[in-house]
Design a protein around this motif. Structure first.
Motif, PDB file in Angstrom:
ATOM      1  N   MET B  57       0.829  -1.203   0.000  1.00  0.00           N
ATOM      2  CA  MET B  57       0.000   0.000   0.000  1.00  0.00           C
ATOM      3  C   MET B  57       0.861   1.251   0.000  1.00  0.00           C
ATOM      4  O   MET B  57       0.853   2.030   0.946  1.00  0.00           O
ATOM      5  N   PRO B  58       1.622   1.448  -1.059  1.00  0.00           N
ATOM      6  CA  PRO B  58       2.513   2.612  -1.087  1.00  0.00           C
ATOM      7  C   PRO B  58       1.759   3.909  -1.321  1.00  0.00           C
ATOM      8  O   PRO B  58       0.718   3.875  -1.967  1.00  0.00           O
ATOM      9  N   PRO B  59       2.267   5.065  -0.863  1.00  0.00           N
ATOM     10  CA  PRO B  59       3.432   5.144  -0.004  1.00  0.00           C
ATOM     11  C   PRO B  59       3.025   4.950   1.446  1.00  0.00           C
ATOM     12  O   PRO B  59       1.860   5.108   1.767  1.00  0.00           O
ATOM     13  N   GLY B  60       3.980   4.631   2.250  1.00  0.00           N
ATOM     14  CA  GLY B  60       3.685   4.467   3.667  1.00  0.00           C
ATOM     15  C   GLY B  60       3.847   3.051   4.128  1.00  0.00           C
ATOM     16  O   GLY B  60       4.332   2.202   3.400  1.00  0.00           O
ATOM     17  N   GLU B  61       3.423   2.837   5.340  1.00  0.00           N
ATOM     18  CA  GLU B  61       3.565   1.533   5.982  1.00  0.00           C
ATOM     19  C   GLU B  61       2.913   0.442   5.146  1.00  0.00           C
ATOM     20  O   GLU B  61       1.774   0.575   4.715  1.00  0.00           O
ATOM     21  N   ASN B  62       3.612  -0.646   4.915  1.00  0.00           N
ATOM     22  CA  ASN B  62       3.023  -1.698   4.100  1.00  0.00           C
ATOM     23  C   ASN B  62       2.259  -2.712   4.934  1.00  0.00           C
ATOM     24  O   ASN B  62       2.249  -2.664   6.162  1.00  0.00           O
ATOM     25  N   GLY B  63       1.590  -3.631   4.266  1.00  0.00           N
ATOM     26  CA  GLY B  63       0.687  -4.552   4.930  1.00  0.00           C
ATOM     27  C   GLY B  63       1.381  -5.512   5.885  1.00  0.00           C
ATOM     28  O   GLY B  63       0.793  -5.930   6.886  1.00  0.00           O
ATOM     29  N   LEU B  64       2.620  -5.855   5.574  1.00  0.00           N
ATOM     30  CA  LEU B  64       3.321  -6.818   6.422  1.00  0.00           C
ATOM     31  C   LEU B  64       3.563  -6.257   7.816  1.00  0.00           C
ATOM     32  O   LEU B  64       3.260  -6.899   8.825  1.00  0.00           O
ATOM     33  N   ILE B  65       4.069  -5.054   7.847  1.00  0.00           N
ATOM     34  CA  ILE B  65       4.380  -4.447   9.136  1.00  0.00           C
ATOM     35  C   ILE B  65       3.087  -4.134   9.891  1.00  0.00           C
ATOM     36  O   ILE B  65       3.020  -4.239  11.115  1.00  0.00           O
ATOM     37  N   THR B  66       2.052  -3.776   9.160  1.00  0.00           N
ATOM     38  CA  THR B  66       0.763  -3.524   9.791  1.00  0.00           C
ATOM     39  C   THR B  66       0.198  -4.814  10.377  1.00  0.00           C
ATOM     40  O   THR B  66      -0.394  -4.814  11.462  1.00  0.00           O
ATOM     41  N   THR B  67       0.371  -5.916   9.665  1.00  0.00           N
ATOM     42  CA  THR B  67      -0.055  -7.222  10.166  1.00  0.00           C
ATOM     43  C   THR B  67       0.588  -7.509  11.519  1.00  0.00           C
ATOM     44  O   THR B  67      -0.078  -7.871  12.489  1.00  0.00           O
ATOM     45  N   ARG B  68       1.901  -7.323  11.579  1.00  0.00           N
ATOM     46  CA  ARG B  68       2.645  -7.561  12.823  1.00  0.00           C
ATOM     47  C   ARG B  68       2.120  -6.687  13.961  1.00  0.00           C
ATOM     48  O   ARG B  68       1.857  -7.146  15.064  1.00  0.00           O
ATOM     49  N   ARG B  69       1.951  -5.418  13.683  1.00  0.00           N
ATOM     50  CA  ARG B  69       1.516  -4.484  14.728  1.00  0.00           C
ATOM     51  C   ARG B  69       0.116  -4.802  15.222  1.00  0.00           C
ATOM     52  O   ARG B  69      -0.154  -4.800  16.428  1.00  0.00           O
ATOM     53  N   ILE B  70      -0.787  -5.087  14.295  1.00  0.00           N
ATOM     54  CA  ILE B  70      -2.168  -5.369  14.689  1.00  0.00           C
ATOM     55  C   ILE B  70      -2.243  -6.700  15.433  1.00  0.00           C
ATOM     56  O   ILE B  70      -2.935  -6.822  16.445  1.00  0.00           O
ATOM     57  N   HIS B  71      -1.514  -7.686  14.939  1.00  0.00           N
ATOM     58  CA  HIS B  71      -1.557  -8.996  15.583  1.00  0.00           C
ATOM     59  C   HIS B  71      -1.008  -8.927  17.007  1.00  0.00           C
ATOM     60  O   HIS B  71      -1.516  -9.598  17.917  1.00  0.00           O
ATOM     61  N   ASP B  72       0.012  -8.094  17.217  1.00  0.00           N
ATOM     62  CA  ASP B  72       0.586  -7.955  18.559  1.00  0.00           C
ATOM     63  C   ASP B  72      -0.408  -7.337  19.539  1.00  0.00           C
ATOM     64  O   ASP B  72      -0.530  -7.770  20.674  1.00  0.00           O
ATOM     65  N   LYS B  73      -1.103  -6.310  19.083  1.00  0.00           N
ATOM     66  CA  LYS B  73      -1.993  -5.558  19.981  1.00  0.00           C
ATOM     67  C   LYS B  73      -3.411  -6.126  20.012  1.00  0.00           C
ATOM     68  O   LYS B  73      -4.091  -6.068  21.039  1.00  0.00           O
ATOM     69  N   PHE B  74      -3.869  -6.652  18.895  1.00  0.00           N
ATOM     70  CA  PHE B  74      -5.245  -7.143  18.808  1.00  0.00           C
ATOM     71  C   PHE B  74      -5.272  -8.549  18.209  1.00  0.00           C
ATOM     72  O   PHE B  74      -5.713  -8.739  17.072  1.00  0.00           O
ATOM     73  N   PRO B  75      -4.826  -9.519  18.972  1.00  0.00           N
ATOM     74  CA  PRO B  75      -4.672 -10.875  18.427  1.00  0.00           C
ATOM     75  C   PRO B  75      -5.993 -11.513  18.020  1.00  0.00           C
ATOM     76  O   PRO B  75      -5.996 -12.497  17.280  1.00  0.00           O
ATOM     77  N   LYS B  76      -7.104 -10.963  18.486  1.00  0.00           N
ATOM     78  CA  LYS B  76      -8.404 -11.549  18.141  1.00  0.00           C
ATOM     79  C   LYS B  76      -8.840 -11.203  16.719  1.00  0.00           C
ATOM     80  O   LYS B  76      -9.723 -11.847  16.162  1.00  0.00           O
ATOM     81  N   VAL B  77      -8.246 -10.158  16.162  1.00  0.00           N
ATOM     82  CA  VAL B  77      -8.597  -9.774  14.792  1.00  0.00           C
ATOM     83  C   VAL B  77      -7.957 -10.758  13.821  1.00  0.00           C
ATOM     84  O   VAL B  77      -6.737 -10.918  13.791  1.00  0.00           O
ATOM     85  N   ARG B  78      -8.809 -11.431  13.023  1.00  0.00           N
ATOM     86  CA  ARG B  78      -8.269 -12.381  12.033  1.00  0.00           C
ATOM     87  C   ARG B  78      -7.850 -11.602  10.800  1.00  0.00           C
ATOM     88  O   ARG B  78      -8.647 -10.870  10.214  1.00  0.00           O
ATOM     89  N   ILE B  79      -6.599 -11.808  10.404  1.00  0.00           N
ATOM     90  CA  ILE B  79      -6.067 -11.058   9.269  1.00  0.00           C
ATOM     91  C   ILE B  79      -5.940 -11.956   8.042  1.00  0.00           C
ATOM     92  O   ILE B  79      -5.280 -13.003   8.087  1.00  0.00           O
ATOM     93  N   ILE B  80      -6.597 -11.540   6.980  1.00  0.00           N
ATOM     94  CA  ILE B  80      -6.487 -12.235   5.699  1.00  0.00           C
ATOM     95  C   ILE B  80      -5.669 -11.358   4.763  1.00  0.00           C
ATOM     96  O   ILE B  80      -6.029 -10.211   4.502  1.00  0.00           O
ATOM     97  N   ILE B  81      -4.555 -11.901   4.287  1.00  0.00           N
ATOM     98  CA  ILE B  81      -3.736 -11.135   3.353  1.00  0.00           C
ATOM     99  C   ILE B  81      -4.170 -11.444   1.922  1.00  0.00           C
ATOM    100  O   ILE B  81      -4.296 -12.607   1.534  1.00  0.00           O
ATOM    101  N   LEU B  82      -4.411 -10.372   1.192  1.00  0.00           N
ATOM    102  CA  LEU B  82      -4.797 -10.494  -0.210  1.00  0.00           C
ATOM    103  C   LEU B  82      -3.679  -9.861  -1.030  1.00  0.00           C
ATOM    104  O   LEU B  82      -3.512  -8.645  -1.018  1.00  0.00           O
ATOM    105  N   SER B  83      -2.902 -10.692  -1.701  1.00  0.00           N
ATOM    106  CA  SER B  83      -1.690 -10.178  -2.323  1.00  0.00           C
ATOM    107  C   SER B  83      -1.550 -10.582  -3.785  1.00  0.00           C
ATOM    108  O   SER B  83      -2.113 -11.576  -4.231  1.00  0.00           O
ATOM    109  N   MET B  84      -0.796  -9.808  -4.515  1.00  0.00           N
ATOM    110  CA  MET B  84      -0.501 -10.172  -5.894  1.00  0.00           C
ATOM    111  C   MET B  84       0.736 -11.072  -5.981  1.00  0.00           C
ATOM    112  O   MET B  84       1.032 -11.624  -7.016  1.00  0.00           O
ATOM    113  N   HIS B  85       1.445 -11.199  -4.873  1.00  0.00           N
ATOM    114  CA  HIS B  85       2.681 -11.989  -4.868  1.00  0.00           C
ATOM    115  C   HIS B  85       2.412 -13.428  -4.450  1.00  0.00           C
ATOM    116  O   HIS B  85       1.821 -13.673  -3.414  1.00  0.00           O
ATOM    117  N   GLU B  86       2.883 -14.358  -5.264  1.00  0.00           N
ATOM    118  CA  GLU B  86       2.717 -15.748  -4.859  1.00  0.00           C
ATOM    119  C   GLU B  86       4.043 -16.401  -4.498  1.00  0.00           C
ATOM    120  O   GLU B  86       4.129 -17.623  -4.357  1.00  0.00           O
TER     121      GLU B  86
END
Lengths: 217, 217
Positions: B57-86
């Motif tokens: 999600m440029p520019p700015g913080e990307n999804g990976l780092i956001t995943t880490r931050r959200i998972h650390d603080k709000f582990p109950k939120v289920r995160i589904i990554i939707l990516s173009m990279h396989e």
DNA sequence: CCTGAAATAAGAGGAATCCCCGATTTTATT
DNA sequence: AATAAAATCGGGGATTCCTCTTATTTCAGG
């Protein structure tokens, strides 16, 4: 009722666009394709009034070439380019090769609707969020005429050493100390790299270095 | 009824996903965000059960780092990554940093539905079109890919936007034009980032950005 | 209401870079 | 040997960047 073909390599994006288009009373999405060649074949089969297409559909033929081919053979098909790139270069090339509209994926959905309405009236349309300056257009036209296909291999040995250091963020001074040369020489190498590869900013250099794997991540 | 937040920098993609999710009787999209920092702020406000997020999600913080931050603080939120990279690398890192599912943008829409159903049952899910070996699964569970975000979290929202732009080689002037602020403000953000993270040169900034996946390649 | 953080930005002075030019020496090619 | 390309460096002026200081506005938390 106008028939719309949606071309994008991402099925999710096709769904989103199809949903939006079908909400309009006078448009209906009749098909979706995921590559340039498939898109051309589908247009060839007939019945398409408007084509909404992504510029980038790897692997294979990209949207720009497909635009050109379709516009040459089927000039009645209105092509709307939906791209993630807002650089003037992409816009110019798309419009020059037969696109009637250029909108950004990051724009609100309403831009697609606006584009649809304009192109069926035979009018060109540019995304309202694109800022176009006359200076940019001049620059594109100036640099676009001088093609350099040599590329990376046209760089000298020393230039190839300097390049990754620049991309990694080293200053002229740091590079000069690393290589035991003066900052003036670094400047010269830098300028030569930019000239040979037609890169005009540090961002361009970084992007080129990344895409050509001059630096490892 | 589960509340879904959709994060993607492209409004069209958000629309497409929202449409698909809302078709499901037990899911509803309650909001959409276009950047990592905004996504974190929205999750912080509460009421989110599932987050469907793009990695890039440029520019700015990307999804990976956001995943880490959200998972650390709000582990109950289920995160589904939707990516173009396989590529396996992306999948590994996403799963190692708190994602519960990883699906490809190029897959049929049904993959999103499958992912949703699995994650609300507390199960991980990988796109059916991804070929995963048992060896790879072991690697996914290895902890080598987890990010350490001690210092990064001390950065303000604006600083997190400026950081990747610096790393990508944008000049103060270019950043100021992009963000509609003065070069003086950019300088201030830059100085604060260096101070907070104890980074003393542009090279340090670039290295930090690369290792923490602040920039997408 | 007070406090502090965040975001904004201006000034001033010095360092670094960029951009135009030219120049010499070394190396490679023909 | 002659020519070309590469590598080296400098001058000078314009621009940008860095650093430090100061200051305003806004906004959230206690």
């Amino acid at each position: 009722m106008y028939n719309v073909l949606v071309a994008d390599d991402h099925a999710i994006v096709r769904s989103g666009i199809s949903y939006l288009v079908d909400l309009q009373s006078n448009f209906t999405v009749v098909d979706g394709t995921a590559s340039g060649t498939d898109t051309y074949i589908r247009v060839e089969q007939g019945g398409i009034d408007v084509l909404i297409m992504d510029l980038s559909m790897p692997p294979g033929e990209n949207g720009l070439i497909t635009t050109r081919r379709i516009h040459d053979k089927f000039p009645k098909v209105r092509i709307i380019i939906l791209s993630m790139h807002e650089e003037q270069e992409y816009i110019n090339k798309a419009m020059a090769n037969g696109a009637m509209a250029y909108i950004l994926k990051s724009s609100p959905d309403t831009e697609i609707i606006k584009a649809l309405q304009h192109v069926i009236n035979g009018e060109k349309y540019l995304d309202a969020n694109i800022i176009v300056s006359k200076k940019d257009i001049k620059e594109i036209n100036a640099s676009g005429n001088t093609l350099n296909l040599k590329g990376y291999n046209s760089l000298s040995k020393r230039e190839k050493e300097v390049f990754p250091l620049i991309a990694l963020g080293y200053s002229n001074k740091e590079i000069s100390e690393k290589m035991f040369i003066s900052t003036k020489t670094v400047e010269a190498h830098k300028a030569n790299i930019s000239r040979k590869l037609h890169l005009h900013s540090r961002v361009d250099l970084v992007q080129y270095a990344i895409h050509h794997h001059l630096i490892d991540f």
